[in-house]
Every structure is written in C-alpha cells, then in structure tokens.
Write a protein that holds these residues in place. Sequence first.
Motif, PDB file in Angstrom:
ATOM      1  N   SER A   1      27.944  -9.626  36.966  1.00  0.00           N
ATOM      2  CA  SER A   1      26.969 -11.282  36.631  1.00  0.00           C
ATOM      3  C   SER A   1      27.547 -11.109  35.431  1.00  0.00           C
ATOM      4  CB  SER A   1      25.912 -11.297  37.294  1.00  0.00           C
ATOM      5  OG  SER A   1      24.674 -10.160  36.603  1.00  0.00           O
ATOM      6  N   PHE A   2      26.908 -12.787  34.714  1.00  0.00           N
ATOM      7  CA  PHE A   2      27.428 -13.376  33.748  1.00  0.00           C
ATOM      8  C   PHE A   2      26.690 -14.729  33.540  1.00  0.00           C
ATOM      9  CE2 PHE A   2      30.002 -16.023  30.671  1.00  0.00           C
ATOM     10  CZ  PHE A   2      29.139 -16.076  29.794  1.00  0.00           C
TER      11      PHE A   2
ATOM     12  N   TYR B   1      40.247   0.140  32.584  1.00  0.00           N
ATOM     13  CA  TYR B   1      39.403   1.192  32.139  1.00  0.00           C
ATOM     14  C   TYR B   1      38.225   1.246  33.433  1.00  0.00           C
ATOM     15  CZ  TYR B   1      41.275   1.125  27.857  1.00  0.00           C
ATOM     16  OH  TYR B   1      41.982   0.344  26.271  1.00  0.00           O
ATOM     17  N   GLN B   2      38.416   0.597  34.969  1.00  0.00           N
ATOM     18  CA  GLN B   2      37.653   0.915  35.743  1.00  0.00           C
ATOM     19  C   GLN B   2      36.023   1.317  34.667  1.00  0.00           C
ATOM     20  OE1 GLN B   2      39.301   4.873  37.439  1.00  0.00           O
ATOM     21  NE2 GLN B   2      40.887   3.373  38.705  1.00  0.00           N
ATOM     22  N   LEU B   3      35.939  -0.294  34.377  1.00  0.00           N
ATOM     23  CA  LEU B   3      34.444  -0.622  34.064  1.00  0.00           C
ATOM     24  C   LEU B   3      33.575  -0.435  35.379  1.00  0.00           C
ATOM     25  CD1 LEU B   3      34.800  -2.809  30.527  1.00  0.00           C
ATOM     26  CD2 LEU B   3      34.798   0.065  31.523  1.00  0.00           C
ATOM     27  N   PRO B   4      32.735  -0.021  34.802  1.00  0.00           N
ATOM     28  CA  PRO B   4      31.358  -0.707  35.765  1.00  0.00           C
ATOM     29  C   PRO B   4      30.574  -2.087  35.948  1.00  0.00           C
ATOM     30  CG  PRO B   4      29.759   1.199  34.575  1.00  0.00           C
ATOM     31  CD  PRO B   4      32.002   0.926  34.272  1.00  0.00           C
ATOM     32  N   PRO B   5      30.111  -2.119  36.765  1.00  0.00           N
ATOM     33  CA  PRO B   5      29.357  -3.777  37.110  1.00  0.00           C
ATOM     34  C   PRO B   5      28.672  -3.872  35.800  1.00  0.00           C
ATOM     35  CG  PRO B   5      29.580  -2.620  39.179  1.00  0.00           C
ATOM     36  CD  PRO B   5      29.997  -1.166  38.436  1.00  0.00           C
ATOM     37  N   ILE B   6      28.786  -4.966  35.907  1.00  0.00           N
ATOM     38  CA  ILE B   6      27.528  -5.150  34.667  1.00  0.00           C
ATOM     39  C   ILE B   6      27.160  -6.468  34.819  1.00  0.00           C
ATOM     40  CG2 ILE B   6      28.880  -4.272  32.615  1.00  0.00           C
ATOM     41  CD1 ILE B   6      29.906  -6.807  31.713  1.00  0.00           C
ATOM     42  N   LYS B   7      25.516  -6.303  33.821  1.00  0.00           N
ATOM     43  CA  LYS B   7      24.990  -8.189  34.215  1.00  0.00           C
ATOM     44  C   LYS B   7      25.333  -8.249  32.569  1.00  0.00           C
ATOM     45  CE  LYS B   7      20.721  -6.774  35.389  1.00  0.00           C
ATOM     46  NZ  LYS B   7      19.200  -6.078  35.445  1.00  0.00           N
ATOM     47  N   MET B   8      25.561  -9.807  32.269  1.00  0.00           N
ATOM     48  CA  MET B   8      26.011 -10.512  31.155  1.00  0.00           C
ATOM     49  C   MET B   8      25.291 -11.584  30.494  1.00  0.00           C
ATOM     50  SD  MET B   8      29.652 -10.734  28.988  1.00  0.00           S
ATOM     51  CE  MET B   8      30.726 -10.657  30.099  1.00  0.00           C
ATOM     52  N   HIS B   9      25.080 -11.666  29.771  1.00  0.00           N
ATOM     53  CA  HIS B   9      23.638 -12.245  29.758  1.00  0.00           C
ATOM     54  C   HIS B   9      24.324 -13.167  27.891  1.00  0.00           C
ATOM     55  CE1 HIS B   9      20.958 -16.305  29.525  1.00  0.00           C
ATOM     56  NE2 HIS B   9      20.967 -15.778  27.725  1.00  0.00           N
TER      57      HIS B   9
END
Length: 270
Positions: free
Chosen positions: A49-50, A77-85
């Motif tokens: 989410s962003f 790089y197959q990054l995992p899910p993130i929360k970005m604000h």
Amino acid sequence: MIQFPNAKINLGLQLVEKRPDGFHNLVSCFYPVGWSDALEILPANDEPSFTLSGLPVPGEPKQNLCWKAYELLRKEYQLPPIKMHLHKVIPMGAGLGGGSADAAFTLKILNSTFDLGLSDEILQNYARQLGSDCAFFVKNEPVLAVEKGDVFEEINLDLKGWHIVLVYPNLAISTAEAYAGVVPRTPEKDLRSLLKQDPITWKNEVVNDFELSLFPKYPVLGELKEQLYQMGAVCASMSGSGSTVFGLFSGNQPENVSFPAEYSVWQGTL
C-alpha cells in the motif's frame, strides 16, 4: 524505516542544446538543501500500500514516483509487500527536485531494509529510469550535472555555514511549460570556472537560463529575486525550471524575512 528526502537548488543552469531525443543538454550545479519531505517504508503482511499526506499530490497514488521506484526494484528482486507513506512538504513545480528526491530515497530505503546490497552506482542507474535528476539524490552531494542532468562530475564547492532563504510563490511551473520557452545557446562562460570564484562575484555571472523566458511571463519571480537582494543576499536565482527563488546570505540569517502568507518559505544553513 523513515527518512527525509530533501530538496536541491541549482547554482547556475545553462541550457546548451536540444538533443535528438527531445531532451536538452544542460550544465548546472546541483546542491542539496534541508527542505524535506518525510517517507516511511515498512514491511507489510498483506497487500502493498502507498498513502499520502501533507501537500496534495495530483494523480493516482500508484502513479507516484515512489511507487514506481518500488515496482522497479520489485520486478528484479522479488521484494515482499510494503506499507509506504509519504508526507509531502516540498512544493511541486517548484524547481526543487522534491519528487525526484522521494523516488531516490525510496530506492535507498528499500536497498537498506531488504539488504539488497546495491551500490550507489547501481542505485543511480535505477534512479535514471525514473527521472533526469533522480540519480543526484542517491549520493546527495554537490555535483556538476551535465547532459540531461543525469550525468555527474565532481565539483569542489563547499557552502557550509552559508544561510539560504527559499521562496515558493504558490505558482507551479511544469517542466514542459518551462522548456517550451527556452532557446538553447552555447554558454559564454564556463560554469565550473565561475563557481570557483568567490560567491560575491556570482550575482551577474552564475545565471539560470530559464529566467530569460519565465520572468517576463511571471513578473513575481523577478520581484522575489530583487527582494532577496534588497534583504542582503549575495546571490539570488530561480532554482531549476520551477518557480522557487532562493537567496544566499553570508553570515547570519536576514532579519527582515517577510513574504505573503500564501507563499511557502524555508530558510536554514547549508
């Protein structure tokens, strides 16, 4: 992890020629300043989410450069899910590189958070895919920018201790609008050589070529520049292709900093 993507100013900006790809070759000194956004990125347990706060940012959130930076690295790089604000403080269309800084800091935070081990050079190459001046914010130190503004040469320039006042007159100028009015030309003087001189000599020598077309169109910009000189600035100029005008002051900060309430003003020490 939370970090604070900072703005930059242009000390001189020479528009040299139009390129076959439609961009312009330029010469400019990029110098970091402390006016900053706030960017937080955390691992998520579900869907990525962003979210945004602060100054309104036009467009869909997932069209933001921060999200595009995440998607760019995620593919490889197959990054995992993130929360970005992102809390937006640096005005947009201001010539301060705020959006570019946000993108570059996203790359740096992801690199650190997920131990990707990417060098500054690799991060710069990713940043160049997001915008012409994004790569500057990877190392975030003074450089002489050439070509599209994404190729850097070292420059020995230290303004530590100088005071700066930046004024954004609540007037957004798009990059397309700014470039539409310029006529590229071969510089009469070498910017690197000019910047080696004492800043007291910069007033009529270290210039931003966008001023020639934008000042007649937006008289407030020229008025701000003159006001900063009246306040005691050693050098004043428009930054980048946007509408922020800055003044450099030696010694203590000016005491008579007064601008309309609707303007955004930031001042600090370099």
